[in-house]
Motif scaffolding. Structure first.
Motif, PDB file in Angstrom:
ATOM      1  N   LEU A 106      20.192  34.104  20.232  1.00  0.00           N
ATOM      2  CA  LEU A 106      20.680  35.173  19.361  1.00  0.00           C
ATOM      3  C   LEU A 106      21.038  34.632  17.982  1.00  0.00           C
ATOM      4  CD1 LEU A 106      22.995  37.181  21.808  1.00  0.00           C
ATOM      5  CD2 LEU A 106      20.684  37.732  21.096  1.00  0.00           C
ATOM      6  N   LYS A 107      21.694  33.466  17.965  1.00  0.00           N
ATOM      7  CA  LYS A 107      22.093  32.867  16.691  1.00  0.00           C
ATOM      8  C   LYS A 107      20.883  32.504  15.850  1.00  0.00           C
ATOM      9  CE  LYS A 107      24.913  29.126  14.765  1.00  0.00           C
ATOM     10  NZ  LYS A 107      25.773  27.947  15.081  1.00  0.00           N
ATOM     11  N   GLN A 108      19.849  31.926  16.487  1.00  0.00           N
ATOM     12  CA  GLN A 108      18.650  31.519  15.766  1.00  0.00           C
ATOM     13  C   GLN A 108      17.870  32.722  15.234  1.00  0.00           C
ATOM     14  OE1 GLN A 108      17.924  28.243  15.091  1.00  0.00           O
ATOM     15  NE2 GLN A 108      19.908  27.889  16.051  1.00  0.00           N
ATOM     16  N   ASN A 110      18.949  35.883  14.787  1.00  0.00           N
ATOM     17  CA  ASN A 110      19.712  36.758  13.894  1.00  0.00           C
ATOM     18  C   ASN A 110      19.987  36.101  12.545  1.00  0.00           C
ATOM     19  OD1 ASN A 110      19.973  39.114  15.472  1.00  0.00           O
ATOM     20  ND2 ASN A 110      21.622  38.184  16.677  1.00  0.00           N
ATOM     21  N   ASN A 111      19.632  34.834  12.423  1.00  0.00           N
ATOM     22  CA  ASN A 111      19.747  34.148  11.140  1.00  0.00           C
ATOM     23  C   ASN A 111      18.681  34.716  10.201  1.00  0.00           C
ATOM     24  OD1 ASN A 111      18.803  31.937   9.164  1.00  0.00           O
ATOM     25  ND2 ASN A 111      20.746  31.115   9.897  1.00  0.00           N
ATOM     26  N   SER A 112      19.102  35.295   9.092  1.00  0.00           N
ATOM     27  CA  SER A 112      18.171  36.002   8.199  1.00  0.00           C
ATOM     28  C   SER A 112      17.067  35.085   7.663  1.00  0.00           C
ATOM     29  CB  SER A 112      18.929  36.636   7.030  1.00  0.00           C
ATOM     30  OG  SER A 112      19.664  35.652   6.317  1.00  0.00           O
ATOM     31  N   HIS A 113      17.410  33.838   7.339  1.00  0.00           N
ATOM     32  CA  HIS A 113      16.399  32.909   6.812  1.00  0.00           C
ATOM     33  C   HIS A 113      15.346  32.602   7.874  1.00  0.00           C
ATOM     34  CE1 HIS A 113      14.622  29.581   4.576  1.00  0.00           C
ATOM     35  NE2 HIS A 113      14.756  28.829   5.657  1.00  0.00           N
ATOM     36  N   ASN A 114      15.809  32.296   9.097  1.00  0.00           N
ATOM     37  CA  ASN A 114      14.875  31.999  10.193  1.00  0.00           C
ATOM     38  C   ASN A 114      13.971  33.188  10.483  1.00  0.00           C
ATOM     39  OD1 ASN A 114      16.073  29.518  10.423  1.00  0.00           O
ATOM     40  ND2 ASN A 114      17.276  30.008  12.247  1.00  0.00           N
ATOM     41  N   TRP A 115      14.574  34.388  10.517  1.00  0.00           N
ATOM     42  CA  TRP A 115      13.782  35.556  10.903  1.00  0.00           C
ATOM     43  C   TRP A 115      12.790  35.944   9.815  1.00  0.00           C
ATOM     44  CZ3 TRP A 115      12.059  37.285  15.055  1.00  0.00           C
ATOM     45  CH2 TRP A 115      11.425  38.536  15.100  1.00  0.00           C
ATOM     46  N   GLU A 116      13.153  35.783   8.548  1.00  0.00           N
ATOM     47  CA  GLU A 116      12.214  36.094   7.469  1.00  0.00           C
ATOM     48  C   GLU A 116      10.978  35.213   7.556  1.00  0.00           C
ATOM     49  OE1 GLU A 116      12.034  38.472   5.149  1.00  0.00           O
ATOM     50  OE2 GLU A 116      13.750  39.385   6.156  1.00  0.00           O
ATOM     51  N   HIS A 117      11.195  33.945   7.905  1.00  0.00           N
ATOM     52  CA  HIS A 117      10.055  33.030   8.058  1.00  0.00           C
ATOM     53  C   HIS A 117       9.187  33.444   9.237  1.00  0.00           C
ATOM     54  CE1 HIS A 117       7.683  29.392   8.339  1.00  0.00           C
ATOM     55  NE2 HIS A 117       8.086  29.226   9.587  1.00  0.00           N
ATOM     56  N   LEU A 118       9.834  33.736  10.366  1.00  0.00           N
ATOM     57  CA  LEU A 118       9.089  34.154  11.558  1.00  0.00           C
ATOM     58  C   LEU A 118       8.365  35.480  11.314  1.00  0.00           C
ATOM     59  CD1 LEU A 118      11.562  33.281  14.461  1.00  0.00           C
ATOM     60  CD2 LEU A 118       9.249  32.392  14.174  1.00  0.00           C
ATOM     61  N   LYS A 119       9.038  36.404  10.633  1.00  0.00           N
ATOM     62  CA  LYS A 119       8.442  37.717  10.392  1.00  0.00           C
ATOM     63  C   LYS A 119       7.200  37.600   9.513  1.00  0.00           C
ATOM     64  CE  LYS A 119      10.501  40.694   7.694  1.00  0.00           C
ATOM     65  NZ  LYS A 119      11.458  41.704   7.173  1.00  0.00           N
ATOM     66  N   SER A 120       7.269  36.746   8.485  1.00  0.00           N
ATOM     67  CA  SER A 120       6.105  36.571   7.615  1.00  0.00           C
ATOM     68  C   SER A 120       4.927  36.011   8.396  1.00  0.00           C
ATOM     69  CB  SER A 120       6.455  35.651   6.441  1.00  0.00           C
ATOM     70  OG  SER A 120       6.765  34.339   6.886  1.00  0.00           O
ATOM     71  N   SER A 199      13.927  44.688  19.267  1.00  0.00           N
ATOM     72  CA  SER A 199      12.938  44.542  20.340  1.00  0.00           C
ATOM     73  C   SER A 199      11.921  43.461  19.989  1.00  0.00           C
ATOM     74  CB  SER A 199      12.221  45.874  20.594  1.00  0.00           C
ATOM     75  OG  SER A 199      11.493  46.282  19.441  1.00  0.00           O
ATOM     76  N   CYS A 200      11.613  43.318  18.693  1.00  0.00           N
ATOM     77  CA  CYS A 200      10.685  42.274  18.251  1.00  0.00           C
ATOM     78  C   CYS A 200      11.332  40.903  18.421  1.00  0.00           C
ATOM     79  CB  CYS A 200      10.296  42.509  16.799  1.00  0.00           C
ATOM     80  SG  CYS A 200       9.039  41.351  16.175  1.00  0.00           S
ATOM     81  N   LYS A 201      12.594  40.793  18.031  1.00  0.00           N
ATOM     82  CA  LYS A 201      13.323  39.530  18.208  1.00  0.00           C
ATOM     83  C   LYS A 201      13.410  39.169  19.685  1.00  0.00           C
ATOM     84  CE  LYS A 201      16.150  40.084  14.047  1.00  0.00           C
ATOM     85  NZ  LYS A 201      17.529  40.217  13.504  1.00  0.00           N
ATOM     86  N   ALA A 202      13.589  40.189  20.525  1.00  0.00           N
ATOM     87  CA  ALA A 202      13.655  39.957  21.969  1.00  0.00           C
ATOM     88  C   ALA A 202      12.310  39.474  22.504  1.00  0.00           C
ATOM     89  CB  ALA A 202      14.075  41.232  22.691  1.00  0.00           C
ATOM     90  N   GLY A 203      11.218  40.034  21.980  1.00  0.00           N
ATOM     91  CA  GLY A 203       9.891  39.583  22.387  1.00  0.00           C
ATOM     92  C   GLY A 203       9.651  38.131  22.017  1.00  0.00           C
TER      93      GLY A 203
END
Length: 247
Positions: A106-108, A110-120, A199-203
């Motif tokens: 959850l911490k990894q 929900n971290n905005s920097h980490n998720w922006e990289h993963l999302k891109s 749901s995407c983060k959960a996937g």
């Protein structure tokens, strides 16, 4: 040395079978293999020259590697202990909820920097872009067995109640029957989809859990083999010490 080559080969295999979004464990595995290779060369030279000092260095370094592998493996099993999918009536695949996973995940995520990289990365990947090509009809799509990332990032949660027009388009004119915030975040745009959804983060968390479990099991096998090699190294050091004492 052969074991080190096998570990490096496993890391290369992981890299070859994953895109840039999912290579978080590739470099650590290859790095571990490289370290084992260097340590094995030290042990080989110590055994070849019957040098007890080199063998001592070899055993100390190998012991550190064993402890590190054991600690990582235990932590990996603890971190991946939580989280499982939820069956949905009429679907062959499961849906995932972010709160089911460990605090570390959850911490990894929900971290905005980490998720922006993963999302891109996810936007550029083929996970969502190829769904309409793979499933030409709505019937094929509804009977498909989607991966955790496809189920969580490429479509809205089933509880939203949006009718599917095809594999990549939903009728959003319907008022969602659920208060889940993911229902409002989903868009049909290729650049948006449900990439901002929990749901995407959960996937992604489910995918990471599976990968970590594979590496943890591999580490268990590696730990057993290295422990046997460590025992042989202890015998070699003892023999070298006896030879030196006789001289």
């Amino acid at each position: 040395m052969l074991l080190a080559v096998a570990v490096i080969g496993f890391g290369v295999w992981m890299g070859a079978h994953h895109d840039t979004c999912r290579k978080s464990l590739t470099l650590p595995v290859i790095g571990l293999g490289a370290v084992i290779l260097v340590v094995s060369i030290i042990g080989f030279l110590g055994a070849l020259k019957n040098n007890s000092i080199l063998l001592w260095i070899y055993l100390i370094l190998l012991c550190i590697i064993l402890v590190a592998i054991l600690v990582f493996t235990v932590l990996a099993f603890i971190v991946t202990n939580n989280g499982s999918g939820h069956n949905v009536s009429g679907l062959r695949y499961k849906e995932y909820q972010l709160q089911d996973y460990s605090t570390w995940f959850l911490k990894q995520l929900n971290n905005s920097h980490n998720w922006e990289h993963l999302k891109s990365c996810l936007v550029k990947s083929d996970d969502c872009n190829n769904l309409s090509k793979r499933y030409r009809t709505l019937k094929q799509f509804k009977s498909a067995k989607l991966s955790p990332i496809e189920a969580g990032c490429c479509r809205p949660p089933s509880e939203c109640g949006y009718p599917a027009v095809n594999a990549s388009f939903y009728d959003l004119s319907f008022h969602p029957i659920s208060s889940n915030k993911d229902c409002r975040l989903y868009k049909n745009s290729k650049a948006i989809k449900c990439y901002n959804c929990d749901s995407c983060k959960a996937g992604v968390a489910q995918y990471m859990k599976t990968e970590w479990r594979v590496v943890a099991i591999f580490n268990c096998i590696l730990f057993v083999v290295l422990s046997m090699i460590y025992f042989v190294g202890c015998c070699a050091r003892r023999n070298a010490a006896r030879s030196n004492s006789k001289v």
